[in-house]
Design a protein around this motif. Structure first.
Motif, PDB file in Angstrom:
ATOM      1  N   GLY A  59       0.838  -1.360   0.265  1.00  0.00           N
ATOM      2  CA  GLY A  59       0.173  -0.308   0.270  1.00  0.00           C
ATOM      3  C   GLY A  59       0.499   1.397  -0.450  1.00  0.00           C
ATOM      4  N   GLY A  60       2.030   1.112  -0.460  1.00  0.00           N
ATOM      5  CA  GLY A  60       2.728   2.030  -0.207  1.00  0.00           C
ATOM      6  C   GLY A  60       2.794   3.087   1.344  1.00  0.00           C
ATOM      7  N   PRO A  61       3.293   2.394   2.060  1.00  0.00           N
ATOM      8  CA  PRO A  61       2.911   3.726   3.757  1.00  0.00           C
ATOM      9  C   PRO A  61       4.659   4.106   3.820  1.00  0.00           C
ATOM     10  CG  PRO A  61       3.795   1.129   4.584  1.00  0.00           C
ATOM     11  CD  PRO A  61       3.386   1.323   2.776  1.00  0.00           C
ATOM     12  N   ASN A  62       4.387   5.515   5.022  1.00  0.00           N
ATOM     13  CA  ASN A  62       5.165   6.378   5.196  1.00  0.00           C
ATOM     14  C   ASN A  62       6.229   5.708   6.202  1.00  0.00           C
ATOM     15  OD1 ASN A  62       3.956   7.039   6.995  1.00  0.00           O
ATOM     16  ND2 ASN A  62       3.240   8.731   7.144  1.00  0.00           N
ATOM     17  N   ALA A  63       7.110   5.863   6.930  1.00  0.00           N
ATOM     18  CA  ALA A  63       8.176   5.625   8.051  1.00  0.00           C
ATOM     19  C   ALA A  63       7.070   5.457   9.010  1.00  0.00           C
ATOM     20  CB  ALA A  63       8.778   6.412   7.998  1.00  0.00           C
ATOM     21  N   HIS A  64       6.356   6.583   9.154  1.00  0.00           N
ATOM     22  CA  HIS A  64       5.402   6.433  10.517  1.00  0.00           C
ATOM     23  C   HIS A  64       4.305   5.165  10.371  1.00  0.00           C
ATOM     24  CE1 HIS A  64       3.668   7.531  14.267  1.00  0.00           C
ATOM     25  NE2 HIS A  64       2.543   7.376  13.621  1.00  0.00           N
ATOM     26  N   GLN A  65       4.033   5.224   9.264  1.00  0.00           N
ATOM     27  CA  GLN A  65       3.206   3.738   9.698  1.00  0.00           C
ATOM     28  C   GLN A  65       3.786   2.527   9.016  1.00  0.00           C
ATOM     29  OE1 GLN A  65       1.118   4.786   5.883  1.00  0.00           O
ATOM     30  NE2 GLN A  65      -0.343   6.026   6.897  1.00  0.00           N
ATOM     31  N   VAL A  66       5.053   2.026   8.833  1.00  0.00           N
ATOM     32  CA  VAL A  66       5.837   0.723   8.841  1.00  0.00           C
ATOM     33  C   VAL A  66       6.120   0.723  10.516  1.00  0.00           C
ATOM     34  CG1 VAL A  66       8.192  -0.297   8.236  1.00  0.00           C
ATOM     35  CG2 VAL A  66       6.616   1.077   6.446  1.00  0.00           C
ATOM     36  N   ALA A  67       6.729   1.709  11.242  1.00  0.00           N
ATOM     37  CA  ALA A  67       6.878   1.065  12.587  1.00  0.00           C
ATOM     38  C   ALA A  67       5.950   0.918  13.531  1.00  0.00           C
ATOM     39  CB  ALA A  67       7.490   2.857  13.102  1.00  0.00           C
ATOM     40  N   ASP A  68       4.850   2.270  13.101  1.00  0.00           N
ATOM     41  CA  ASP A  68       3.202   1.031  13.547  1.00  0.00           C
ATOM     42  C   ASP A  68       2.606  -0.622  12.719  1.00  0.00           C
ATOM     43  OD1 ASP A  68       2.873   3.376  14.478  1.00  0.00           O
ATOM     44  OD2 ASP A  68       1.237   3.757  13.378  1.00  0.00           O
ATOM     45  N   ARG A  69       2.971  -0.920  12.253  1.00  0.00           N
ATOM     46  CA  ARG A  69       2.770  -1.961  11.560  1.00  0.00           C
ATOM     47  C   ARG A  69       4.235  -3.067  12.237  1.00  0.00           C
ATOM     48  NH1 ARG A  69       2.152  -2.068   5.072  1.00  0.00           N
ATOM     49  NH2 ARG A  69       0.355  -0.643   5.249  1.00  0.00           N
ATOM     50  N   VAL A  70       5.023  -2.505  12.602  1.00  0.00           N
ATOM     51  CA  VAL A  70       6.236  -3.453  13.844  1.00  0.00           C
ATOM     52  C   VAL A  70       5.400  -3.493  14.852  1.00  0.00           C
ATOM     53  CG1 VAL A  70       8.245  -3.994  14.273  1.00  0.00           C
ATOM     54  CG2 VAL A  70       7.666  -2.761  11.687  1.00  0.00           C
ATOM     55  N   VAL A  71       5.505  -2.445  15.153  1.00  0.00           N
ATOM     56  CA  VAL A  71       4.968  -2.305  17.071  1.00  0.00           C
ATOM     57  C   VAL A  71       3.654  -3.420  17.089  1.00  0.00           C
ATOM     58  CG1 VAL A  71       4.221  -1.151  18.935  1.00  0.00           C
ATOM     59  CG2 VAL A  71       5.932  -0.395  16.998  1.00  0.00           C
ATOM     60  N   VAL A  72       2.760  -2.882  16.075  1.00  0.00           N
ATOM     61  CA  VAL A  72       1.152  -3.390  16.144  1.00  0.00           C
ATOM     62  C   VAL A  72       1.742  -5.063  16.517  1.00  0.00           C
ATOM     63  CG1 VAL A  72      -0.979  -4.268  15.513  1.00  0.00           C
ATOM     64  CG2 VAL A  72      -0.148  -1.453  15.395  1.00  0.00           C
ATOM     65  N   ASP A  73       2.329  -5.772  15.678  1.00  0.00           N
ATOM     66  CA  ASP A  73       2.513  -7.158  15.415  1.00  0.00           C
ATOM     67  C   ASP A  73       3.629  -7.658  15.857  1.00  0.00           C
ATOM     68  OD1 ASP A  73       2.906  -9.761  12.964  1.00  0.00           O
ATOM     69  OD2 ASP A  73       4.383  -9.596  14.560  1.00  0.00           O
ATOM     70  N   HIS A  74       3.915  -6.410  17.050  1.00  0.00           N
ATOM     71  CA  HIS A  74       4.959  -7.790  17.929  1.00  0.00           C
ATOM     72  C   HIS A  74       3.739  -7.225  18.997  1.00  0.00           C
ATOM     73  CE1 HIS A  74       8.655  -8.386  20.841  1.00  0.00           C
ATOM     74  NE2 HIS A  74       7.781  -7.569  21.530  1.00  0.00           N
ATOM     75  N   LEU A  75       3.267  -6.239  19.463  1.00  0.00           N
ATOM     76  CA  LEU A  75       2.702  -5.533  19.954  1.00  0.00           C
ATOM     77  C   LEU A  75       1.262  -7.075  20.379  1.00  0.00           C
ATOM     78  CD1 LEU A  75       1.516  -5.047  23.348  1.00  0.00           C
ATOM     79  CD2 LEU A  75       0.103  -3.267  22.061  1.00  0.00           C
ATOM     80  N   LEU A  76       0.704  -7.493  19.379  1.00  0.00           N
ATOM     81  CA  LEU A  76      -0.390  -8.687  19.119  1.00  0.00           C
ATOM     82  C   LEU A  76       0.143 -10.159  19.801  1.00  0.00           C
ATOM     83  CD1 LEU A  76      -2.328  -7.889  15.528  1.00  0.00           C
ATOM     84  CD2 LEU A  76      -3.244  -8.095  18.661  1.00  0.00           C
TER      85      LEU A  76
END
Length: 306
Positions: free
Chosen positions: A165-182
């Motif tokens: 989906g072409g995310p920016n750097a902040h969205q990429v960091a959010d994806r990593v944090v969301v996956d690890h927290l889940l």
């Protein structure tokens, strides 16, 4: 002097006429060249991109990697300047297997978009962002395979997961944090929060708080109003009292030897599992029923062996 001025005037007028004639002739020449170009373009039409695609790209096979094939198509389409709106129509004759079925099962408004078609193909091949995240976290190094190939495969999974989906750097960091927290949450919270499919950290935190509040409310509703009372078995208590009397010598002389009486009560104590259930009266075994008087009298007159 007058004749000289008259001659110069005539020369100037003649030069002006020549220049006007040359300008008009140049305009006619340009119009003729434009007409020739248009006629040549009408006689030699541009090649059809779908025909070019069959000449420049091989047909997909079952052994081809879907991601690699799509990247190769995008590279050739960009180099040949094919219209982006026609990419889905151009690649359709080259697809086979599940990718081809994906194209023909999509609605017409979706299979004409190359972006939607690519997303659906990768999803059916197990390369959606969610599947790629799962495969990325489960990836392990195989010593029997080349390290470069494994690194390329891991990098491909990371790109499908983090760059979809072409995310920016902040969205990429959010994806990593969301996956690890889940993955760090307990299973009930992970299931409840994961079903909301949070896209960022704020949505995940809200889902976790809602799941915790729901669990606390359900625990309060299921709590019993008072503790249960444990009912002991009547036969078990009777066996304990009779054993105590036998040890202390307080047994009655008219009921036979202590061992015989204890043997008659012990089988009844085995029923404690069924008798200890709440709300059920303990059954009275047959061994504790009143014995006939004659047999009891007969037992008194005969000595018994120990």
């Amino acid at each position: 002097m007058e004749e000289l001025l008259k001659h110069l005037t005539e020369v100037s007028i003649r030069q002006q006429q020549i220049m006007e004639h040359m300008a008009s002739r140049q305009g006619e020449t340009e119009r003729e060249l434009a007409a020739l170009r248009m006629a040549a373009g009408a006689r030699t039409p541009l090649p059809d991109p779908r025909v070019q695609a069959t000449q420049l790209l091989p047909r997909m096979t079952s052994h081809d990697d879907v991601t690699t094939y799509l990247q190769m198509f995008e590279t050739v389409a960009t180099r040949e300047a094919w219209p982006t709106a026609e990419w889905a129509l151009i690649i359709a004759p080259l697809l086979t297997g599940e990718a081809q079925r994906t194209y023909f099962t999509l609605p017409p408004e979706l299979n004409e978009s190359y972006t939607e078609l690519k997303k659906e193909i990768l999803g059916r091949m197990g390369l959606s962002p969610i599947s790629a995240a799962q495969l990325f976290n489960e990836w392990v190094f195989d010593p029997r395979q080349p390290a470069r190939a494994q690194a390329a495969n891991l990098s491909r999974l990371a790109q499908h997961w983090l760059l979809a989906g072409g995310p920016n750097a902040h969205q990429v960091a959010d994806r990593v944090v969301v996956d690890h927290l889940l993955r760090a949450l307990p299973r009930p919270l992970r299931q409840a929060a994961g079903m909301r499919n949070p896209a960022n950290v704020d949505e995940l935190v809200e889902a976790i708080e809602l799941a915790e509040a729901t669990q606390h409310r359900e625990v309060g509703e299921r709590a019993p109003p008072f503790p249960r009372r444990v009912v002991q078995s009547y036969h078990r208590c009777a066996a304990r009292r009779l054993a105590h009397r036998c040890r202390t010598g307080q047994g009655s002389a008219g009921t036979g030897p202590p061992r015989a009486r204890l043997a008659r009560v012990r089988p009844a104590a085995r029923l404690r599992h069924s008798a200890c259930r709440p709300g059920r009266e303990p059954p009275v075994p047959e061994t504790q029923q009143e014995e006939p008087t004659a047999s009891r009298a007969a037992g008194l007159g005969q000595p018994q062996r120990w």
